[in-house]
Design an enzyme around this catalytic site. Sequence first.
Site, PDB file in Angstrom:
ATOM      1  N   ALA A   1      37.747  39.549  41.725  1.00 55.38           N
ATOM      2  CA  ALA A   1      36.689  39.017  42.969  1.00 55.38           C
ATOM      3  C   ALA A   1      35.847  39.954  43.546  1.00 55.38           C
ATOM      4  CB  ALA A   1      37.528  38.027  43.993  1.00 55.38           C
TER       5      ALA A   1
ATOM      6  N   THR B   1      31.572  40.071  45.113  1.00 54.21           N
ATOM      7  CA  THR B   1      31.149  39.762  46.514  1.00 54.21           C
ATOM      8  C   THR B   1      29.847  40.351  46.857  1.00 54.21           C
ATOM      9  OG1 THR B   1      32.275  42.020  47.210  1.00 54.21           O
ATOM     10  CG2 THR B   1      33.640  40.341  47.302  1.00 54.21           C
TER      11      THR B   1
ATOM     12  N   PHE C   1      39.334  37.014  47.830  1.00 49.91           N
ATOM     13  CA  PHE C   1      40.355  36.028  48.117  1.00 49.91           C
ATOM     14  C   PHE C   1      41.138  36.732  49.528  1.00 49.91           C
ATOM     15  CE2 PHE C   1      39.501  34.622  43.825  1.00 49.91           C
ATOM     16  CZ  PHE C   1      39.393  33.330  43.917  1.00 49.91           C
ATOM     17  N   ARG C   2      41.228  37.923  49.291  1.00 54.26           N
ATOM     18  CA  ARG C   2      42.333  38.510  50.398  1.00 54.26           C
ATOM     19  C   ARG C   2      41.899  39.614  51.250  1.00 54.26           C
ATOM     20  NH1 ARG C   2      44.494  37.660  45.430  1.00 54.26           N
ATOM     21  NH2 ARG C   2      46.202  36.050  45.477  1.00 54.26           N
TER      22      ARG C   2
ATOM     23  N   VAL D   1      36.041  33.369  37.894  1.00 53.88           N
ATOM     24  CA  VAL D   1      35.953  32.044  37.399  1.00 53.88           C
ATOM     25  C   VAL D   1      34.322  31.738  37.665  1.00 53.88           C
ATOM     26  CG1 VAL D   1      38.186  31.148  37.549  1.00 53.88           C
ATOM     27  CG2 VAL D   1      36.748  30.840  39.654  1.00 53.88           C
TER      28      VAL D   1
ATOM     29  N   HIS E   1      41.257  33.550  34.004  1.00 58.48           N
ATOM     30  CA  HIS E   1      41.627  32.285  34.938  1.00 58.48           C
ATOM     31  C   HIS E   1      40.580  31.266  34.651  1.00 58.48           C
ATOM     32  CE1 HIS E   1      43.922  35.549  37.884  1.00 58.48           C
ATOM     33  NE2 HIS E   1      44.433  35.313  36.959  1.00 58.48           N
TER      34      HIS E   1
ATOM     35  N   CYS F   1      39.414  16.448  32.481  1.00 54.16           N
ATOM     36  CA  CYS F   1      40.363  15.468  33.025  1.00 54.16           C
ATOM     37  C   CYS F   1      41.670  16.182  33.085  1.00 54.16           C
ATOM     38  CB  CYS F   1      40.335  14.228  32.095  1.00 54.16           C
ATOM     39  SG  CYS F   1      41.424  12.912  32.722  1.00 54.16           S
TER      40      CYS F   1
ATOM     41  N   SER G   1      42.697  43.330  43.940  1.00 47.80           N
ATOM     42  CA  SER G   1      43.693  43.712  44.840  1.00 47.80           C
ATOM     43  C   SER G   1      44.937  44.171  43.986  1.00 47.80           C
ATOM     44  CB  SER G   1      44.139  43.066  45.947  1.00 47.80           C
ATOM     45  OG  SER G   1      44.496  41.545  45.320  1.00 47.80           O
TER      46      SER G   1
ATOM     47  N   ASN H   1      37.055  50.302  43.512  1.00 41.89           N
ATOM     48  CA  ASN H   1      37.564  49.455  44.480  1.00 41.89           C
ATOM     49  C   ASN H   1      37.092  49.672  46.117  1.00 41.89           C
ATOM     50  OD1 ASN H   1      39.052  46.794  44.100  1.00 41.89           O
ATOM     51  ND2 ASN H   1      40.167  47.179  45.919  1.00 41.89           N
TER      52      ASN H   1
HETATM   53  P1  OAD Z   1      41.469  39.812  45.877  1.00 41.98           P
HETATM   54  O1  OAD Z   1      40.546  39.161  46.977  1.00 41.98           O
HETATM   55  O2  OAD Z   1      42.783  39.728  45.981  1.00 41.98           O
HETATM   56  O3  OAD Z   1      40.990  41.438  45.830  1.00 41.98           O
HETATM   57  C1  OAD Z   1      39.676  41.843  45.864  1.00 41.98           C
HETATM   58  C2  OAD Z   1      39.500  43.263  45.955  1.00 41.98           C
HETATM   59  O4  OAD Z   1      38.267  43.776  45.786  1.00 41.98           O
HETATM   60  C3  OAD Z   1      39.933  43.709  47.293  1.00 41.98           C
HETATM   61  O5  OAD Z   1      40.780  44.868  47.176  1.00 41.98           O
HETATM   62  C4  OAD Z   1      38.652  44.215  48.005  1.00 41.98           C
HETATM   63  O6  OAD Z   1      38.965  45.620  48.678  1.00 41.98           O
HETATM   64  C5  OAD Z   1      37.818  44.535  46.749  1.00 41.98           C
HETATM   65  N1  OAD Z   1      36.220  44.753  47.066  1.00 41.98           N
HETATM   66  C6  OAD Z   1      35.675  43.502  47.763  1.00 41.98           C
HETATM   67  N2  OAD Z   1      34.346  43.559  47.594  1.00 41.98           N
HETATM   68  C7  OAD Z   1      34.258  44.681  46.633  1.00 41.98           C
HETATM   69  C8  OAD Z   1      33.085  45.307  46.172  1.00 41.98           C
HETATM   70  N3  OAD Z   1      31.891  44.879  46.589  1.00 41.98           N
HETATM   71  N4  OAD Z   1      33.340  46.387  45.351  1.00 41.98           N
HETATM   72  C9  OAD Z   1      34.659  46.812  45.127  1.00 41.98           C
HETATM   73  N5  OAD Z   1      35.733  46.186  45.389  1.00 41.98           N
HETATM   74  C10 OAD Z   1      35.388  45.271  46.460  1.00 41.98           C
HETATM   75  O7  OAD Z   1      40.702  39.231  44.333  1.00 41.98           O
HETATM   76  P2  OAD Z   1      41.430  39.501  42.850  1.00 41.98           P
HETATM   77  O8  OAD Z   1      42.174  40.691  42.805  1.00 41.98           O
HETATM   78  O9  OAD Z   1      40.370  39.073  42.004  1.00 41.98           O
HETATM   79  O10 OAD Z   1      43.384  33.660  41.105  1.00 41.98           O
HETATM   80  O11 OAD Z   1      42.558  38.016  43.041  1.00 41.98           O
HETATM   81  C11 OAD Z   1      43.263  37.871  41.871  1.00 41.98           C
HETATM   82  C12 OAD Z   1      43.329  36.354  41.837  1.00 41.98           C
HETATM   83  O12 OAD Z   1      44.026  35.916  43.013  1.00 41.98           O
HETATM   84  C13 OAD Z   1      42.036  35.486  41.770  1.00 41.98           C
HETATM   85  O13 OAD Z   1      41.509  35.663  40.295  1.00 41.98           O
HETATM   86  C14 OAD Z   1      42.568  34.098  42.037  1.00 41.98           C
HETATM   87  C15 OAD Z   1      43.386  34.630  43.448  1.00 41.98           C
HETATM   88  O14 OAD Z   1      44.308  33.598  43.668  1.00 41.98           O
HETATM   89  C16 OAD Z   1      43.510  32.304  40.792  1.00 41.98           C
HETATM   90  O15 OAD Z   1      42.963  31.551  41.678  1.00 41.98           O
HETATM   91  C17 OAD Z   1      44.488  31.707  39.824  1.00 41.98           C
END
Ligand code: OAD
Length: 236
Positions: free
Chosen positions: A23, A27, A34-35, A102, A118, A126, A186, A207
Site C-alpha cells: 500500500a 500513498t 493500512f497500518r 487492489v 490480493h 456475486c 509493512s 520503505n
Molecule cells: P501497510 O499499511 O501494512 O504498510 C505500508 C508500508 O508502506 C508502511 O510500512 C509505510 O511506512 C510504508 N509507506 C507509506 N507510504 C510510503 C511511501 N510513499 N513510500 C514508501 N513507503 C511508504 O500495507 P501493506 O503492507 O500493503 O490486505 O498491507 C498488506 C495487506 O494488509 C494489504 O494488502 C491489505 C491489508 O490488510 C488485504 O486487505 C487482504
Amino acid sequence: MKDTKRLAEWIKQSRFTVVLTGAGMSTESGLPDFRSKSGWWKNYDPTTIATVDAMETNYPLFHDFYCMRLKTLEGCSPHQGHYILADWEKKGLVQSVATQNVDGFHKAAGSSNVYELHGSLQSIRCSLCGGLSGVKDFLEKEACRSCGGRLRPGVVLFGEMLPQDAWNSALRDIERADLVLVIGTSMQVYPANQLPSMTKGKTALINYEVQGGGSGFDMVIKGKAGKVLAETDQII
Ligand code: OAD
C-alpha cells in the site's frame, strides 16, 4: 556509494527482476495505506470488516467500507513511480510486478506482467454464484442480476485463499529472480510477506518507515517510493 546509485547498479546487473509492492506504493497517489498513522486499520478493525464473516453477518458495514474504498479510488490515479516501473518493464529492466494492492494502478500505468495477489477492488462479483457485475451496481447496493445474491469486490478477504494463478506466477518469478525489489509494505501479511525470502537473488526494500532495520534485506532504502524510484531512474 549512495543507496540509489547502488540500487541502479543492481537493477542494471540483474537479468530477472521482480518488484513486490504494498500500500505504501500508492500513498503518493492519495490512497491511504493500512497500518501507518492515517492508514485504514487505524480507524477500522479489519477483523470486523474485511472478513468473510463480516460479509455474511454484517453486510451493511462491509458494504459501506468497500463503497468508501471505491469512492476514494475514483479520485486517484497512478503516480510517477508506477510509470517508472512500467517503463522499466518495457526496457527489460523489470520482468514482473507482484502486488498486494487492489487499486489496479500498476496496470493503469502500463505494466503488463502484474500479479494481483490480493485481487482487485473494481472487479465486482456475486458472493453466491460468482457472476460478474459492475462497480455502479455495487455502489447502489443492487443484488446479483442472475441469482439475487449480495455483490462483493474482488479483493481477498481475511480467511480467503489468494488467487492461485497470481500466487503461482509470483512465486515462479521470485524463485528465478536475481533481484527482488520490495516497495511500500509493512511485510505483516502472510503469505505475501514470505515471498522475498523465497528468492536466491538479492533483495532490496524501499520503505518510508523501516521497522526492525528491514532485517533480511540485502539493501534498505528509507524514503518515499515515488521519490526513490525517480532518483534511481535518473541514474539508470
Ligand atoms: P501497510 O499499511 O501494512 O504498510 C505500508 C508500508 O508502506 C508502511 O510500512 C509505510 O511506512 C510504508 N509507506 C507509506 N507510504 C510510503 C511511501 N510513499 N513510500 C514508501 N513507503 C511508504 O500495507 P501493506 O503492507 O500493503 O490486505 O498491507 C498488506 C495487506 O494488509 C494489504 O494488502 C491489505 C491489508 O490488510 C488485504 O486487505 C487482504
